[in-house]
Design a protein around this motif. Structure first.
Motif, PDB file in Angstrom:
ATOM      1  N   ASN B 106       0.806  -1.226   0.000  1.00 35.56           N
ATOM      2  CA  ASN B 106       0.000   0.000   0.000  1.00 35.56           C
ATOM      3  C   ASN B 106       0.837   1.273   0.000  1.00 35.56           C
ATOM      4  N   LYS B 107       2.140   1.122   0.246  1.00 35.11           N
ATOM      5  CA  LYS B 107       3.003   2.304   0.353  1.00 35.11           C
ATOM      6  C   LYS B 107       2.890   3.212  -0.863  1.00 35.11           C
ATOM      7  N   ILE B 108       2.894   2.560  -2.023  1.00 38.56           N
ATOM      8  CA  ILE B 108       2.910   3.342  -3.258  1.00 38.56           C
ATOM      9  C   ILE B 108       1.679   4.243  -3.339  1.00 38.56           C
ATOM     10  N   LEU B 109       0.547   3.713  -2.832  1.00 41.92           N
ATOM     11  CA  LEU B 109      -0.692   4.475  -2.858  1.00 41.92           C
ATOM     12  C   LEU B 109      -0.572   5.732  -1.992  1.00 41.92           C
ATOM     13  N   TYR B 110      -0.021   5.559  -0.769  1.00 41.70           N
ATOM     14  CA  TYR B 110       0.118   6.702   0.131  1.00 41.70           C
ATOM     15  C   TYR B 110       1.063   7.744  -0.439  1.00 41.70           C
ATOM     16  N   LEU B 111       2.176   7.280  -1.017  1.00 42.99           N
ATOM     17  CA  LEU B 111       3.122   8.215  -1.618  1.00 42.99           C
ATOM     18  C   LEU B 111       2.480   8.967  -2.783  1.00 42.99           C
ATOM     19  N   PHE B 112       1.703   8.203  -3.542  1.00 37.30           N
ATOM     20  CA  PHE B 112       0.999   8.780  -4.670  1.00 37.30           C
ATOM     21  C   PHE B 112       0.076   9.921  -4.196  1.00 37.30           C
ATOM     22  N   LEU B 113      -0.616   9.681  -3.074  1.00 38.03           N
ATOM     23  CA  LEU B 113      -1.537  10.693  -2.553  1.00 38.03           C
ATOM     24  C   LEU B 113      -0.783  11.976  -2.155  1.00 38.03           C
ATOM     25  N   ILE B 114       0.461  11.795  -1.700  1.00 37.13           N
ATOM     26  CA  ILE B 114       1.236  12.966  -1.304  1.00 37.13           C
ATOM     27  C   ILE B 114       1.739  13.732  -2.522  1.00 37.13           C
ATOM     28  N   ILE B 115       2.077  12.972  -3.559  1.00 34.42           N
ATOM     29  CA  ILE B 115       2.685  13.612  -4.732  1.00 34.42           C
ATOM     30  C   ILE B 115       1.643  14.201  -5.673  1.00 34.42           C
ATOM     31  N   VAL B 116       0.457  13.604  -5.695  1.00 39.22           N
ATOM     32  CA  VAL B 116      -0.525  13.990  -6.708  1.00 39.22           C
ATOM     33  C   VAL B 116      -0.880  15.498  -6.722  1.00 39.22           C
ATOM     34  N   PRO B 117      -0.990  16.157  -5.561  1.00 44.10           N
ATOM     35  CA  PRO B 117      -1.307  17.594  -5.635  1.00 44.10           C
ATOM     36  C   PRO B 117      -0.228  18.409  -6.354  1.00 44.10           C
ATOM     37  N   LEU B 118       1.007  17.876  -6.337  1.00 36.38           N
ATOM     38  CA  LEU B 118       2.093  18.618  -6.983  1.00 36.38           C
ATOM     39  C   LEU B 118       1.948  18.667  -8.500  1.00 36.38           C
ATOM     40  N   TRP B 119       1.040  17.867  -9.021  1.00 36.14           N
ATOM     41  CA  TRP B 119       0.835  17.874 -10.471  1.00 36.14           C
ATOM     42  C   TRP B 119       0.066  19.110 -10.906  1.00 36.14           C
ATOM     43  N   THR B 120      -0.603  19.748  -9.958  1.00 38.11           N
ATOM     44  CA  THR B 120      -1.346  20.962 -10.286  1.00 38.11           C
ATOM     45  C   THR B 120      -0.500  22.165  -9.892  1.00 38.11           C
ATOM     46  N   SER B 121      -0.639  23.238 -10.640  1.00 35.86           N
ATOM     47  CA  SER B 121       0.151  24.440 -10.353  1.00 35.86           C
ATOM     48  C   SER B 121      -0.113  24.930  -8.932  1.00 35.86           C
ATOM     49  N   PHE B 122       0.943  25.364  -8.259  1.00 34.44           N
ATOM     50  CA  PHE B 122       0.814  25.852  -6.895  1.00 34.44           C
ATOM     51  C   PHE B 122      -0.128  27.059  -6.834  1.00 34.44           C
TER      52      PHE B 122
END
Lengths: 343, 291
Positions: B106-122
């Protein structure tokens, strides 16, 4: 062998980059305010003349100055406001306009021609005009008097928005003190600074891009701002009223001009002349919410947009002035503005 | 022959550093010694010798330490430190949880959740906070609806919203390096600690924390530095009411048209950060190489 291969690769990458920079000949590069020109006007121009339009936008005169000063970007048509025309002329950044190539100049209301910032309109052609006033929500504050002093009223603490614009804020304070918005006397500017510093605790936010949204959503009840956006929301929401304060304020005129660095001077003239066509000026004005300087265009504008709010009469504009560049005084104002913001 | 060719592969990265980092920095340094022209741009230097010997080129640097600006620097440093500390206290437990408590698949899922907002402009994410926090925003509407409050809470355009925006933006950059160093810990070390009688807290203090120090140092560094120079958040979420050093620099370039002074402040700020990094290296130098 490998070195040669890499040299070739690097060389071809560079040629690719430089090739994509040089553009085809029959085009015009236009740099205008955001939300200014609608797509259908651009398409009509392209269809009529076969000239391709490359559109780029900015949201402050200073951003435009910055781009033209660096001299890297090649724009053919730009839209500076009054005081910025003055600065660009003094910096020798504008190309002289050949009036013979712009027959539609005849439609322009003479009131907007030969003004101080460009006495013979050698370098600029007026396009839109407007005012800086304030808007308020009738449903929250009732009917308000037409004076800047409501922006300094303790009653509306935390419900006031000011433009995040040094010159415009000082214009308000200076007008309240009964002076010109272009005052350069240090002691008067100091008084204006104190007024603005005392006002700060009442201000919810300083904002020059979303002031219309802030009052529309009810986040603030009174908003200092430019006529274009505020008149537009006042027309759509009967609870919002746009006011031209009796003390006066800023009157501004946006102008079409050709930068010295332009590549397509001929096409720039054709484009400017096209925008000054009465039916085109009318459409652009309806779209953007700004008042046109084109007298003939008013015939083509929907009656509902020819209101006193969009086109205030001379009486209402009596105390309104054009902003001028203040030269070195800008430095002093910046110091005051920093003091206000950092206290 | 072969050995000689390898330097060629350094060219792209060296070029990037020279063209996009060193070169602009040198231009900025040069600007900072000039004086502002009346219409922006620069005052031409008439007599170079006199200009140098009269120390006129130092004017901008003297102005940087004007008493007007000192409170702005202190405020910026205070906010940056506060943001970093809060990010550390939120970020460490999150990283710890993902690295050691979550099932490996499940680690990959949690990391994904942390990284995903970075795909949108700050910028867009910051605007979203305006919609959430404003008087007629999601939080206030909800609280009004359930009757917990009778008038909107002032959530936006104050110190709280600036801090919130900064923490929100920087949190992933604290979590990820700490996660990376937690992930590297050999589980048998933790087991050994427990076998030898250490309780959970002691194990954490004596084994896990020292081993993740490099991650913490990296996290603190890459959160602190951008926060110190940020200006978007205080502009948008703070209502542009108080200035941070980032706003001060931006104002010099756009509003005051004083590029030389703006460059001087930027240079002093960069030097300050460099000194901090130097102190870091001196104390924890050996441990930074992990990342």
């Amino acid at each position: 062998m490998k070195v040669r291969f890499l040299t070739i690769v690097l060389f071809s990458i560079f040629t690719l980059i430089f090739n994509s920079c040089s553009r085809s000949k029959n085009e015009v590069n236009v740099y205008v305010w955001s939300d200014y020109l609608s797509q259908d006007v651009i398409e009509e121009f392209e269809k009529e003349t076969g000239i391709k339009v490359n559109l780029d936008t900015y949201d402050s005169n200073e951003a435009l100055l910055e781009k033209l000063q660096t001299g890297v970007s090649k724009y053919d048509v730009v839209v500076p406001s009054d005081y910025m025309v003055q600065i660009l002329i003094r910096q020798n950044l504008l190309h002289e306009i050949d009036k013979a190539k712009i027959p539609n100049l005849k439609h322009i209301n003479p009131r907007f021609l030969n003004l101080q910032y460009d006495p013979e309109n050698k370098f600029s052609v007026p396009f839109f005009w407007g005012t800086t006033g304030f808007a308020y929500r009738k449903d929250k504050v009732g009917k308000l008097p037409e004076t800047w002093s409501v922006l300094f009223d303790e009653k509306y603490k935390g419900k006031i928005l000011m433009l995040d614009d040094m010159r415009e804020c000082f214009a308000v304070a200076l007008k309240l003190l009964g002076h010109s918005i272009n005052e350069t006397d240090t002691s008067i500017l100091l008084k204006a600074k104190e007024i603005l510093a005392n006002q700060k605790k009442l201000v919810k936010q300083y904002n020059s891009s979303g002031f219309d949204q802030a009052i529309l959503s009810g986040d603030v009840w009174i908003a200092h701002g430019w006529s274009g956006q505020l008149v537009k929301i006042a027309e759509s929401d009967s609870n919002i009223v746009y006011v031209l304060p009796k003390e006066g304020g800023t009157l501004w005129i946006d102008n079409l001009a050709i930068p010295k660095s332009a590549d397509n001077i001929e096409n720039a003239h054709i484009f400017i002349n096209f925008l000054l066509k009465p039916e085109i000026s009318a459409r652009v004005s309806e779209f953007s919410g700004y008042a046109t300087v084109n007298e003939t265009a008013k015939k083509f504008i929907n009656q509902k947009y020819l209101t006193k709010q969009r086109y205030p009469d001379e009486e209402a504009l009596k105390n309104f002035e054009l902003m001028q560049d203040l030269g070195t005084v800008t430095k002093l104002l910046d110091r005051f503005w920093t003091e206000i913001k950092s206290q | 022959m072969r050995g000689k060719v390898y330097w060629v592969f350094l060219i792209p990265s060296a070029m990037v550093l020279i063209v996009f980092f060193l070169f602009p920095l040198l231009i900025m340094l040069y600007y900072s010694f000039l004086q502002r022209g009346i219409y922006g741009g620069f005052e031409p230097i008439e007599n170079l010798k006199e200009y140098i010997f009269s120390f006129a080129w130092l004017k901008n640097y003297i102005r940087v330490f004007d008493s007007l600006y000192i409170p702005i620097y202190l405020r910026s440093i205070y906010i940056a430190i506060l943001t970093t500390i809060i990010c550390l206290f939120i970020g460490y437990p999150v990283a710890y949880f993902i690295a050691l408590k979550v099932k490996p698949e499940n680690k990959i899922l949690y990391l994904f959740l942390i990284i995903v907002p970075l795909w949108t402009s700050f910028l867009i994410r910051t605007y979203a906070w305006i919609l959430i926090l404003r008087d007629e925003g999601l939080i206030n509407l909800f609280l009004l609806k359930i009757g917990l409050i009778n008038k909107p809470l002032p959530l936006l355009y104050n110190e709280f919203s600036v801090l919130l925006g900064l923490i929100y933006g920087e949190l992933p950059f604290m979590i990820l390096p700490i996660y990376a160093s937690l992930e590297k810990i050999d589980i048998s070390l933790i087991e050994a600690s427990k076998d030898l009688g250490a309780d959970e807290f002691r194990t954490f203090k004596r084994v896990i924390l020292p081993l993740t120090l490099p991650g913490i140092i990296v996290g603190v560094t890459i959160v602190f530095i951008p926060t110190l120079g940020s200006f978007i958040v205080s502009d948008l979420l703070g209502g542009a009411k108080s200035i941070l050093v980032g706003n001060l620099i931006q104002n010099q370039f756009i509003v005051a048209r004083d590029k030389p002074f703006g460059s001087a402040i930027a240079f002093v700020l960069s030097s300050f950060v460099l000194v901090l990094l130097y102190i870091y290296r001196k104390f924890w130098g050996g441990k930074i190489e992990v990342l």
